[in-house]
Design a protein around this motif. Structure first.
Motif, mmCIF file in Angstrom:
data_model
loop_
_atom_site.group_PDB
_atom_site.id
_atom_site.type_symbol
_atom_site.label_atom_id
_atom_site.label_comp_id
_atom_site.label_asym_id
_atom_site.label_seq_id
_atom_site.Cartn_x
_atom_site.Cartn_y
_atom_site.Cartn_z
ATOM 1 N N GLY A 147 0.867 -1.183 0.000
ATOM 2 C CA GLY A 147 0.000 0.000 0.000
ATOM 3 C C GLY A 147 0.897 1.224 0.000
ATOM 4 N N GLU A 148 0.711 2.101 0.983
ATOM 5 C CA GLU A 148 1.566 3.296 1.069
ATOM 6 C C GLU A 148 2.651 3.135 2.138
ATOM 7 O OE1 GLU A 148 1.317 6.283 -0.906
ATOM 8 O OE2 GLU A 148 0.156 4.826 -2.064
ATOM 9 N N ASP A 149 2.699 1.967 2.770
ATOM 10 C CA ASP A 149 3.649 1.763 3.871
ATOM 11 C C ASP A 149 5.018 1.309 3.387
ATOM 12 O OD1 ASP A 149 1.791 2.478 5.733
ATOM 13 O OD2 ASP A 149 1.185 0.410 6.198
ATOM 14 N N TYR A 150 6.021 2.043 3.809
ATOM 15 C CA TYR A 150 7.409 1.685 3.539
ATOM 16 C C TYR A 150 7.703 0.364 4.246
ATOM 17 C CZ TYR A 150 12.516 2.260 3.523
ATOM 18 O OH TYR A 150 13.864 2.099 3.345
ATOM 19 N N VAL A 151 8.310 -0.582 3.523
ATOM 20 C CA VAL A 151 8.581 -1.889 4.131
ATOM 21 C C VAL A 151 10.068 -2.245 4.141
ATOM 22 C CG1 VAL A 151 8.187 -4.384 3.919
ATOM 23 C CG2 VAL A 151 6.309 -2.798 3.528
ATOM 24 N N PHE A 152 10.741 -2.034 3.026
ATOM 25 C CA PHE A 152 12.073 -2.609 2.861
ATOM 26 C C PHE A 152 12.900 -1.719 1.939
ATOM 27 C CE2 PHE A 152 15.153 -5.391 0.886
ATOM 28 C CZ PHE A 152 15.417 -6.400 1.808
ATOM 29 N N ARG B 45 27.070 -1.505 10.091
ATOM 30 C CA ARG B 45 27.222 -0.338 10.966
ATOM 31 C C ARG B 45 25.910 0.058 11.649
ATOM 32 N NH1 ARG B 45 29.533 0.099 6.365
ATOM 33 N NH2 ARG B 45 27.777 1.323 5.575
ATOM 34 N N MET B 46 25.200 -0.981 12.158
ATOM 35 C CA MET B 46 23.986 -0.754 12.954
ATOM 36 C C MET B 46 24.226 -1.391 14.317
ATOM 37 S SD MET B 46 21.005 -2.234 10.453
ATOM 38 C CE MET B 46 20.775 -1.604 8.790
ATOM 39 N N SER B 47 23.511 -0.908 15.333
ATOM 40 C CA SER B 47 23.543 -1.624 16.604
ATOM 41 C C SER B 47 22.717 -2.894 16.454
ATOM 42 C CB SER B 47 22.968 -0.749 17.714
ATOM 43 O OG SER B 47 21.569 -0.607 17.545
ATOM 44 N N TYR B 48 23.021 -3.883 17.291
ATOM 45 C CA TYR B 48 22.258 -5.133 17.270
ATOM 46 C C TYR B 48 20.781 -4.834 17.532
ATOM 47 C CZ TYR B 48 20.552 -9.722 18.566
ATOM 48 O OH TYR B 48 19.824 -10.886 18.627
ATOM 49 N N ARG B 49 20.555 -3.965 18.506
ATOM 50 C CA ARG B 49 19.188 -3.607 18.887
ATOM 51 C C ARG B 49 18.423 -3.000 17.702
ATOM 52 N NH1 ARG B 49 16.592 -1.529 23.861
ATOM 53 N NH2 ARG B 49 18.482 -1.986 25.036
ATOM 54 N N LYS C 206 12.113 -6.995 12.823
ATOM 55 C CA LYS C 206 10.775 -7.237 13.385
ATOM 56 C C LYS C 206 9.733 -6.322 12.735
ATOM 57 C CE LYS C 206 11.743 -10.582 15.391
ATOM 58 N NZ LYS C 206 11.095 -11.848 15.017
ATOM 59 N N GLU C 207 10.117 -5.084 12.461
ATOM 60 C CA GLU C 207 9.230 -4.116 11.816
ATOM 61 C C GLU C 207 8.864 -4.597 10.405
ATOM 62 O OE1 GLU C 207 8.076 -1.432 13.300
ATOM 63 O OE2 GLU C 207 7.081 -0.493 11.580
ATOM 64 N N ILE C 208 9.851 -5.069 9.669
ATOM 65 C CA ILE C 208 9.606 -5.579 8.317
ATOM 66 C C ILE C 208 8.679 -6.793 8.375
ATOM 67 C CG2 ILE C 208 10.708 -6.697 6.314
ATOM 68 C CD1 ILE C 208 13.238 -4.991 7.031
ATOM 69 N N GLU C 209 8.950 -7.697 9.314
ATOM 70 C CA GLU C 209 8.130 -8.916 9.433
ATOM 71 C C GLU C 209 6.688 -8.583 9.800
ATOM 72 O OE1 GLU C 209 10.409 -11.361 12.153
ATOM 73 O OE2 GLU C 209 11.555 -12.232 10.475
ATOM 74 N N LYS C 210 6.525 -7.527 10.597
ATOM 75 C CA LYS C 210 5.172 -7.091 10.982
ATOM 76 C C LYS C 210 4.410 -6.625 9.736
ATOM 77 C CE LYS C 210 3.731 -3.392 13.503
ATOM 78 N NZ LYS C 210 4.057 -2.310 14.440
ATOM 79 N N HIS C 211 5.085 -5.836 8.898
ATOM 80 C CA HIS C 211 4.454 -5.361 7.659
ATOM 81 C C HIS C 211 4.116 -6.525 6.724
ATOM 82 C CE1 HIS C 211 4.522 -1.032 7.965
ATOM 83 N NE2 HIS C 211 5.773 -1.038 8.355
#
Lengths: 112, 112
Positions: free
Chosen positions: A17-22, A47-51, A58-63
């Motif tokens: 839809g209009e939601d950014y996913v990936f 260059r990301m923190s593990y958190r 998790k956000e991507i999987e939710k979408h």
């Protein structure tokens, strides 16, 4: 005056839809998980923190309503993480589209 | 569970070196100036203030080192603005690239 060289650039992402996913960050992270089979090693390489990396997944999987990575717990190394079939599919689509778009930009620029 | 439809999306811009020069907003504004021959009418159609539109044009011209619009002063309507050859060249390049990239996305999506 010398003509300044104007080059095209782009940003690619997937949406539902209009939601950014990936996007590019997720692509780099997932590509590193595929190679290193570890979220912490992949996060470091991206260059990301593990958190942050974990929250992003998790956000991507939710979408998506599906898992993109699966972790096997246990073992001396604290388990192994692999990308799922759905994760690989997203990764492959993104990579292919990015390559095609890069080619379009390069061809256009070479005509200038 | 029903599979959610994942669509590609992109943002295109031009840069000189690493500097952002010209993107979707400038494209829409310049296209309106080409049609309406007036910055105030073009700004209105692009939902920008006149002040913002004018500053945006000046910023682009600073990066390019050339003019993208030319204004003839005077007359009852307060002058007429047209895009220059350089402005038209940018507009045309942007439009063509955007169309090619949209086509790449559509073709990829239709294969899913």
């Amino acid at each position: 005056m010398t003509k300044r060289k104007i080059s095209p650039a782009f940003k690619l992402w997937f949406q539902i839809g209009e939601d950014y996913v990936f996007g590019e960050g997720a692509y780099e992270l997932l590509e590193q998980i595929r190679k290193k089979k570890s979220i912490s090693a992949a996060a470091k390489a991206s260059r990301m923190s593990y958190r942050y990396a974990w929250a992003h997944i998790k956000e991507i999987e939710k979408h998506l309503g599906e898992s993109i990575v699966k972790t096997q717990k246990g073992g001396k190394q604290g388990g192994k993480t692999e990308i799922t079939k759905e994760g690989l599919s997203l990764l492959t689509r993104y990579k292919r589209l990015k390559e095609l778009m890069t080619k379009v930009c390069e061809e256009e620029t070479s005509q200038k």
